[in-house]
Design an enzyme around this catalytic site. Structure first.
Site, PDB file in Angstrom:
ATOM      1  N   ASP A 483       0.807  -1.219   0.000  1.00 28.42           N
ATOM      2  CA  ASP A 483       0.000   0.000   0.000  1.00 28.42           C
ATOM      3  C   ASP A 483       0.838   1.266   0.000  1.00 28.42           C
ATOM      4  O   ASP A 483       0.317   2.362  -0.204  1.00 28.42           O
ATOM      5  CB  ASP A 483      -0.848   0.035   1.275  1.00 28.42           C
ATOM      6  CG  ASP A 483      -2.150  -0.697   1.101  1.00 28.42           C
ATOM      7  OD1 ASP A 483      -2.497  -0.996  -0.045  1.00 28.42           O
ATOM      8  OD2 ASP A 483      -2.803  -0.949   2.116  1.00 28.42           O
TER       9      ASP A 483
HETATM   10  C1  BGC Z   1       0.321   1.337   6.274  1.00 32.29           C
HETATM   11  C2  BGC Z   1      -0.048   0.124   5.471  1.00 32.29           C
HETATM   12  C3  BGC Z   1      -1.536   0.045   5.315  1.00 32.29           C
HETATM   13  C4  BGC Z   1      -2.061   1.357   4.748  1.00 32.29           C
HETATM   14  C5  BGC Z   1      -3.541   1.337   4.489  1.00 32.29           C
HETATM   15  C6  BGC Z   1      -0.315   2.578   5.692  1.00 32.29           C
HETATM   16  O1  BGC Z   1      -0.057   3.664   6.524  1.00 32.29           O
HETATM   17  O2  BGC Z   1       1.717   1.466   6.309  1.00 32.29           O
HETATM   18  O3  BGC Z   1       0.458  -1.045   6.089  1.00 32.29           O
HETATM   19  O4  BGC Z   1      -1.864  -1.013   4.475  1.00 32.29           O
HETATM   20  O5  BGC Z   1      -1.700   2.415   5.582  1.00 32.29           O
HETATM   21  O6  BGC Z   1      -4.347   1.775   5.457  1.00 32.29           O
HETATM   22  C1  NOJ Z   2      -1.548  -3.771   5.560  1.00 32.17           C
HETATM   23  C2  NOJ Z   2      -2.780  -3.835   4.734  1.00 32.17           C
HETATM   24  O1  NOJ Z   2      -3.841  -4.326   5.512  1.00 32.17           O
HETATM   25  C3  NOJ Z   2      -2.595  -4.713   3.535  1.00 32.17           C
HETATM   26  O2  NOJ Z   2      -3.723  -4.636   2.726  1.00 32.17           O
HETATM   27  C4  NOJ Z   2      -1.372  -4.320   2.773  1.00 32.17           C
HETATM   28  O3  NOJ Z   2      -1.212  -5.236   1.736  1.00 32.17           O
HETATM   29  C5  NOJ Z   2      -0.157  -4.290   3.660  1.00 32.17           C
HETATM   30  N1  NOJ Z   2      -0.400  -3.445   4.766  1.00 32.17           N
HETATM   31  C6  NOJ Z   2       1.108  -3.855   2.944  1.00 32.17           C
HETATM   32  O4  NOJ Z   2       1.121  -2.514   2.671  1.00 32.17           O
END
Ligand code: BGC
Ligand code: NOJ
Length: 807
Positions: A483
């Protein structure tokens, strides 16, 4: 250092030191009423949706961290204590918090007064039961007061923490001899209320927070408790709570049990009121009657335990490695249930107010859950697919209460569509049920837009085919699984969300990771199509797969590992040419699983690089070297300090991909080595470093470049649970549901010489005995007869099959 121990016979983790490095929590509930319970009796309850239908209040970011819960105060001759240590923090003479499957028991003692508190959500009802038993172990009669208290949330957890000018006027309760009803907004548009009930008449009550505590006191020293009294306050506005007080006299060795129940009730509109402004309590009374005796509670508790015994008997292993068995048999499966229920919504790190059910997350959560309850999985698949758009793109999440997709946390993540294929193909493999493909499933939940589910899978595939970049690789969109790889975001504004902003839609940035996914799941979809007789469509898809595979071989290979992506200017991301972020783990796992460049030795080389460059004491880091500076063209990944989260921590979710990938190339020793590194049971001894619960996976463990190397965060709600379950059961043990039957293809390390697995698959119980002499040969024997191949021929007539595998 340990703070407790596993009790495998009872399926419990027993915390014996309440000073855990972080709150260690547990979950209750299955079908609507959910609770979080920490080892200090903290946490909160909600109905279905932790944002929109919060029942009890929890203050995040508090000091101390874990504040708000169901608090039982015992005032024994001026010594005030709680069975869960907080909030009063009186040193206990003994303390145990037994986190079990769907329940927690506190066993505490102070000054020869013993308290046992059993907490759980029954299988069939919308309530949490807290059964509290006090026993006087001294030689003298004790006269004590007991206060049981919870604090109501005004339903919408976000509004509750922000809109005080309104909320401090609207709180309403009703009170009778042993129940306090919370009915804020019930007079107008709500048809639900909650209650806090006790099975015996109280000696006093409070329902107004400030009165109970005293304005300048806190949960640590509430005035009512300190003064052994109740003010019988009736909340009107401000913060409604529910407190029941009891004066209890206990002779030596005498015990007394009180059952507290927090319940949730919905009434049909026409049955809302008993009389003007008085709520209709018929349903509440019915619920209360069901748990008013110890026998009733015991019965419900036994049913819960039996349910878990049955669930866990579906897949069970006995090997010569205790920790592996404990994780596979108990905790990993339990965590899969919790991630299935919660997705990424409510934990001690996810506030429950930000995220609902994730498209990508919930699809992956199914991979480790499907064998437990296939019917629920089927329903979930349809719910998820219903938030897809007709062009195959998807909302990224939906709120569980409404089941409608929303873009609050972003959209346009181009990996999303393919996860649906991952979930559906696994569902069919587990159940053999192809009829799901015909299920009428709407797009964007619009009535009338229903198409058979298979059309959603087609849309998913088509979306990738029609969204490719200059190298013929799939476009990344907002981001892919990572993400934080926001290649079209270009954010300069402080506080702007990387997850929703797109300041420069390049139409160019590409993802090698999605390429890997497309090859893997494209082939899977083609197999499904072949199996239902659509040969032509299958071969068209395989042509598309081949194109992406070729493009990956040509442009996605960096010499020693797979490239991660191409940015908005078609520069490589995750290549030795980069200064930082030279190698990322995700494509190494996925492209190897998809066998891209297998004949060229790509997978083997990539995994060697992973071991050499990315592996630390606690697993495999997500990238290396960490970004030292913010890169506007990369986004959030470079926003984190080095070694944290997506910038170089062990992002546990993709470690099982490396485990599986290693079994694909036949490196069983390394597969198990990676498995062990971040497995919580193996980290129990270093809990003071690891910090999170030693019985569940966490999302992230700080990497070598981080100040707090080895410290985990964001426990419980992570795709690590389901992927590790998949890796352990399907890759390491090799018990693999396949379209035509159960395949047994173990990849055991030398240190596991023997494993006996019981697996119930499509109604048949398979007893699989694996003898591992590491000979490199494989032989399957059924009832003493050698069988060719690795798939057990499916025979409905035989409800029990015994298989021996010699390796
Ligand atoms: C986090 C991710 C997460 C994303 C979506 C980011 O701040 O680092 O792990 O998936 O937010 O909410
Ligand atoms: C947490 C999120 O829940 C997931 O959807 C995502 O793939 C990972 N972070 C990596 O960014």
């Amino acid at each position: 250092m340990k703070y407790g121990h596993f009790d495998d016979e009872r399926y419990e983790y027993v915390i014996t030191n309440y000073n855990t490095p972080l709150p260690w929590i547990n979950y209750f509930g299955q079908d609507g009423f959910f609770s979080l319970m920490s080892n200090t009796c903290g946490g909160y309850m909600f109905y279905k949706d932790a944002k929109l239908r919060r029942i009890t209040r929890f203050r995040y970011n508090n000091v101390p961290r874990d504040y708000g819960g169901r608090y039982y105060y015992i005032n024994d001759n001026g010594t005030i204590w709680n069975p869960g240590f907080l909030p009063v923090k009186t040193k206990l003479d003994s303390y145990k918090c037994r986190h079990g499957l769907g329940y927690t028991v506190f066993e505490s003692e102070k000054n020869k007064l013993k308290c046992e508190l059993l907490c759980f959500v029954p299988l069939k009802d919308l309530c949490e039961i807290n059964q509290l038993t006090l026993t006087n172990l001294s030689n003298e009669t004790k006269k004590i007061t007991l206060h049981g208290v919870i604090e109501w949330c005004l339903w919408n957890a976000v509004d509750d923490q922000t809109n005080f000018q309104r909320n401090w006027n609207i709180g309403e309760v009703e009170i009778d001899d042993n129940t306090i009803y919370h009915k804020t907004e019930y007079r107008e548009r709500r048809n639900h209320y909650s209650f806090f009930h006790t099975n015996i008449k109280h000696d006093g009550f409070d329902s107004d927070l400030d009165t109970f505590t005293g304005l300048y006191n806190s949960w640590c020293d509430p005035s009512a408790v300190m003064n052994k009294t109740s003010y019988n306050s009736k909340a009107s506005g401000w913060s409604p709570i529910a407190s029941h007080m009891f004066n209890i006299e206990l002779k030596p060795n005498e015990s007394k049990t009180i059952i507290f129940q927090t319940g949730y009730v919905e009434n049909p509109d026409e049955e809302k009121f008993e009389s003007m402004h008085v709520i209709n309590k018929k349903r509440a009374y019915e619920l209360q009657q069901k748990y008013n005796t110890k026998d009733q509670v015991l019965k419900a508790f036994t049913e819960l335990k039996e349910k878990w015994m049955n669930l866990l008997s579906i897949l069970n292993v006995k090997s010569d490695n205790d920790k592996f068995d404990r994780m596979v048999n108990i905790w990993n499966q339990y965590q899969c249930m919790v991630t299935f229920n919660m997705s990424r919504s409510a934990s001690y790190y996810e506030s429950g107010t930000g995220r609902g059910m994730g498209f990508r997350d919930s699809c992956q959560d199914l991979l480790g859950f499907l064998h437990l309850i296939p019917e629920k999985s089927r329903e979930r698949i349809i719910d998820i697919a219903s938030i897809q758009f007709e062009d195959g793109s998807t909302y990224h999440q939906y709120q569980p209460l409404t089941k409608r997709g929303n873009a609050d946390i972003g959209g346009g993540f181009n990996d999303d569509p393919l996860w649906l294929i991952a979930a559906v193909s696994q569902y069919i493999k587990e159940t053999g049920d192809y009829t799901i493909l015909n299920d009428p499933t709407p797009f964007n939940n619009k009535e009338g837009s229903e198409k058979p589910l298979i059309d959603h899978l087609r849309a998913s595939i088509n979306y990738i085919i029609t969204h490719k970049g200059p190298h013929g690789l799939p476009l990344i969109g907002r981001a892919d699984w990572n993400d934080c790889l926001n290649l079209n975001c270009f954010s300069k504004t402080p506080g702007e969300s990387f997850q929703t902003a797109s300041n420069f839609e390049s139409g160019k940035a590409e993802s090698v990771f999605i390429a890997g996914m497309f090859v893997l799941y494209g082939k899977e979809f083609a197999t499904i199509l072949k199996n239902i007789g659509n040969e032509k469509e299958a071969s068209n898809i395989l042509k598309e797969v081949k194109d992406v595979e070729d493009a990956t071989i040509k442009y996605g290979w960096d010499g020693n590992w797979f490239v991660r992506a191409y940015d908005a200017f078609s520069n490589k991301v995750g290549s030795h040419e980069c200064e930082d972020g030279q190698i990322y783990v995700e494509p190494q796992g996925f492209c190897t699983m998809a066998r891209i460049g297998e004949s060229l030795g790509y997978g083997k080389k990539a995994l060697d690089s992973v071991e050499k460059i990315l592996t630390n004491d606690y697993g495999v880091e997500i990238l290396h070297p960490c970004y030292k500076e913010y890169h506007i063209e990369l986004g959030e990944v470079s926003s984190y300090p080095m070694g944290y989260k997506e910038n170089g921590s062990v992002f546990c979710h993709n470690n099982p991909w490396i485990v599986i990938a290693n079994t694909v190339i036949g490196n069983n020793e390394r597969a198990f080595d990676v498995y062990k590194r971040n497995c919580p049971a193996y980290l129990e001894e270093v809990s003071e470093i690891h910090k999170t619960e030693p019985f569940v996976y966490s999302q992230t463990i700080a990497g070598r470049d981080a100040k707090n190397y080895g410290e985990a965060k964001n426990s419980w709600l992570t795709g690590t649970a389901s992927w590790t379950m998949y890796a352990a059961s399907q890759a390491i043990l090799g018990i693999k549901p396949d379209y035509d039957g159960l395949m047994i293809d173990p990849h055991l390390p030398k240190e596991i010489k023997h494993a006996s697995v019981t697996r119930v698959f499509r109604g048949i119980t398979y007893h699989v005995n694996i003898n591992n002499t590491s000979s490199g040969n494989y032989q399957m024997t059924i009832n003493g007869k050698n069988i060719d191949g690795k798939i057990i021929p499916f025979n409905k007539e035989n409800p029990e099959v015994t298989v021996v595998i010699n390796l």
